[in-house]
Design a protein around this motif. Structure first.
Motif, short mmCIF file in Angstrom:
data_model
loop_
_atom_site.label_atom_id
_atom_site.label_comp_id
_atom_site.label_asym_id
_atom_site.label_seq_id
_atom_site.Cartn_x
_atom_site.Cartn_y
_atom_site.Cartn_z
N GLN A 30 24.79 -32.73 38.11
CA GLN A 30 24.83 -31.45 38.82
C GLN A 30 26.13 -31.44 39.62
O GLN A 30 26.35 -32.32 40.44
CB GLN A 30 23.63 -31.32 39.74
CG GLN A 30 22.33 -31.33 38.96
CD GLN A 30 21.16 -31.28 39.89
OE1 GLN A 30 20.71 -30.21 40.25
NE2 GLN A 30 20.67 -32.44 40.28
N PHE A 45 25.75 -27.44 35.68
CA PHE A 45 25.25 -28.66 35.06
C PHE A 45 26.31 -29.14 34.06
O PHE A 45 26.93 -28.31 33.39
CB PHE A 45 23.95 -28.39 34.28
CG PHE A 45 22.77 -28.05 35.14
CD1 PHE A 45 22.07 -29.06 35.79
CD2 PHE A 45 22.32 -26.75 35.26
CE1 PHE A 45 20.96 -28.76 36.57
CE2 PHE A 45 21.22 -26.44 36.04
CZ PHE A 45 20.53 -27.44 36.69
N PHE A 60 18.31 -36.32 35.43
CA PHE A 60 19.18 -35.44 36.21
C PHE A 60 19.74 -36.22 37.39
O PHE A 60 18.99 -36.79 38.18
CB PHE A 60 18.40 -34.20 36.66
CG PHE A 60 17.99 -33.34 35.51
CD1 PHE A 60 18.85 -32.37 35.03
CD2 PHE A 60 16.77 -33.50 34.90
CE1 PHE A 60 18.49 -31.57 33.95
CE2 PHE A 60 16.40 -32.71 33.82
CZ PHE A 60 17.25 -31.75 33.35
N HIS A 67 20.84 -29.29 45.60
CA HIS A 67 20.48 -28.96 44.22
C HIS A 67 19.01 -29.24 43.96
O HIS A 67 18.41 -30.14 44.55
CB HIS A 67 21.31 -29.78 43.23
CG HIS A 67 22.72 -29.39 43.14
ND1 HIS A 67 23.13 -28.13 42.77
CD2 HIS A 67 23.87 -30.08 43.38
CE1 HIS A 67 24.44 -28.07 42.77
NE2 HIS A 67 24.92 -29.25 43.16
N THR A 68 18.44 -28.44 43.08
CA THR A 68 17.11 -28.70 42.53
C THR A 68 17.22 -28.50 41.02
O THR A 68 18.18 -27.88 40.55
CB THR A 68 16.05 -27.73 43.09
OG1 THR A 68 16.40 -26.39 42.71
CG2 THR A 68 15.94 -27.84 44.60
N VAL A 69 16.28 -29.01 40.29
CA VAL A 69 16.24 -28.82 38.84
C VAL A 69 14.86 -28.29 38.52
O VAL A 69 13.85 -28.93 38.83
CB VAL A 69 16.49 -30.15 38.09
CG1 VAL A 69 16.35 -29.94 36.59
CG2 VAL A 69 17.86 -30.71 38.43
N SER A 71 12.44 -26.28 35.48
CA SER A 71 12.26 -25.72 34.14
C SER A 71 11.89 -24.24 34.30
O SER A 71 11.14 -23.87 35.20
CB SER A 71 11.16 -26.47 33.38
OG SER A 71 9.95 -26.49 34.10
N ARG A 92 13.63 -38.45 38.59
CA ARG A 92 14.23 -37.17 38.21
C ARG A 92 14.54 -37.15 36.72
O ARG A 92 15.63 -36.76 36.31
CB ARG A 92 15.50 -36.92 39.01
CG ARG A 92 15.25 -36.90 40.50
CD ARG A 92 16.54 -36.73 41.24
NE ARG A 92 16.35 -37.06 42.63
CZ ARG A 92 17.12 -37.91 43.31
NH1 ARG A 92 18.13 -38.48 42.73
NH2 ARG A 92 16.88 -38.16 44.57
N VAL A 104 16.70 -24.38 31.86
CA VAL A 104 16.66 -25.15 33.10
C VAL A 104 17.62 -24.49 34.09
O VAL A 104 18.70 -24.03 33.70
CB VAL A 104 17.08 -26.62 32.85
CG1 VAL A 104 17.07 -27.42 34.14
CG2 VAL A 104 16.20 -27.27 31.80
N THR A 105 17.24 -24.46 35.35
CA THR A 105 18.10 -23.88 36.37
C THR A 105 18.02 -24.69 37.66
O THR A 105 17.15 -25.54 37.82
CB THR A 105 17.73 -22.41 36.64
OG1 THR A 105 18.72 -21.82 37.49
CG2 THR A 105 16.36 -22.27 37.27
N CYS A 106 18.93 -24.39 38.55
CA CYS A 106 18.85 -24.91 39.92
C CYS A 106 18.18 -23.80 40.73
O CYS A 106 18.64 -22.65 40.71
CB CYS A 106 20.25 -25.21 40.47
SG CYS A 106 20.26 -25.64 42.22
#
Length: 154
Positions: A30, A45, A60, A67-69, A71, A92, A104-106
Motif C-alpha cells: 500500500q 496498491f 497486504f 490504510h485499510t484493506v 474486499s 493481513r 479490493v479497496t482502502c
C-alpha cells in the motif's frame, strides 16, 4: 525399471511444482506517495492488478498511516473470502480458494481511487462480465473499470 522410476520421479516433481505454485504467497504494498501529482497516484496498491492461481495467498503490507484493506462485497464471488484489515490486524493475508474476480479497496482512500483487482484461477468471461456489472461508482469504480479493461486485454 530405471526408466519407469525416472518417469515416476519426473511426474511427482511436476505435480509438486504445480502444487507449490498454487500455494504461493503474493505481496501487495500500500503506497502513500506525497510527491504524486494526483490523489489517484498518491494512494495506491502495488500491484493494482493481480492474476493468481487458485489456492494462492495474498499478503497486504505497509499499513503505515491510515490504510485499510477491504474486499468489495458486490465484487466478491459467491463463497469467496470477505476480509477487512487495518494496521491493528494481526494477520493481513487471505487465501483464495474460490475462483473469480475480486475487488479490493482502502476504506479510507477508496474515494481517491485506491482500489485493485485480484483474478483467481482460470480466465472466465462470465466472471469478467459479472464483475463489470457491479463496479462501484466514483474514482474507485473508474480505477476498477480500467483494471478490468487491462485484464480483458490479456
Amino acid at each position: 525399471m530405471k526408466r519407469i522410476l525416472s518417469g515416476l520421479l519426473v511426474s511427482v516433481l511436476m505435480v509438486g511444482g504445480v502444487l507449490a505454485e498454487e500455494g504461493k504467497t503474493y505481496s501487495v504494498n500500500q503506497v502513500t506517495d506525497a510527491s504524486a501529482e494526483t490523489p489517484a497516484h498518491m494512494f495506491r496498491f502495488e500491484p493494482d492488478l493481480l492474476d493468481v492461481p487458485l489456492g494462492s495467498t495474498v499478503k497486504f503490507d505497509n499499513f503505515h498511516g491510515n490504510h485499510t484493506v477491504i474486499s468489495i462485497r458486490k465484487m466478491t464471488p459467491e463463497g469467496g473470502p470477505m476480509f477487512k484489515f487495518s494496521k491493528m490486524s494481526a494477520d493481513r493475508s487471505v487465501t483464495f480458494d474460490t475462483p473469480g474476480i475480486y475487488g479490493v479497496t482502502c476504506g479510507i482512500h477508496g474515494r481517491f481511487g485506491m482500489a485493485m483487482v485480484i483474478k483467481v484461477g482460470e480466465d472466465n468471461a462470465e466472471d469478467l462480465q459479472g464483475a463489470r456489472a457491479v463496479v462501484p461508482g466514483g474514482r474507485m469504480g473508474a480505477k476498477i473499470s480500467k483494471l478490468l479493461d487491462q485484464l480483458e486485454a490479456k
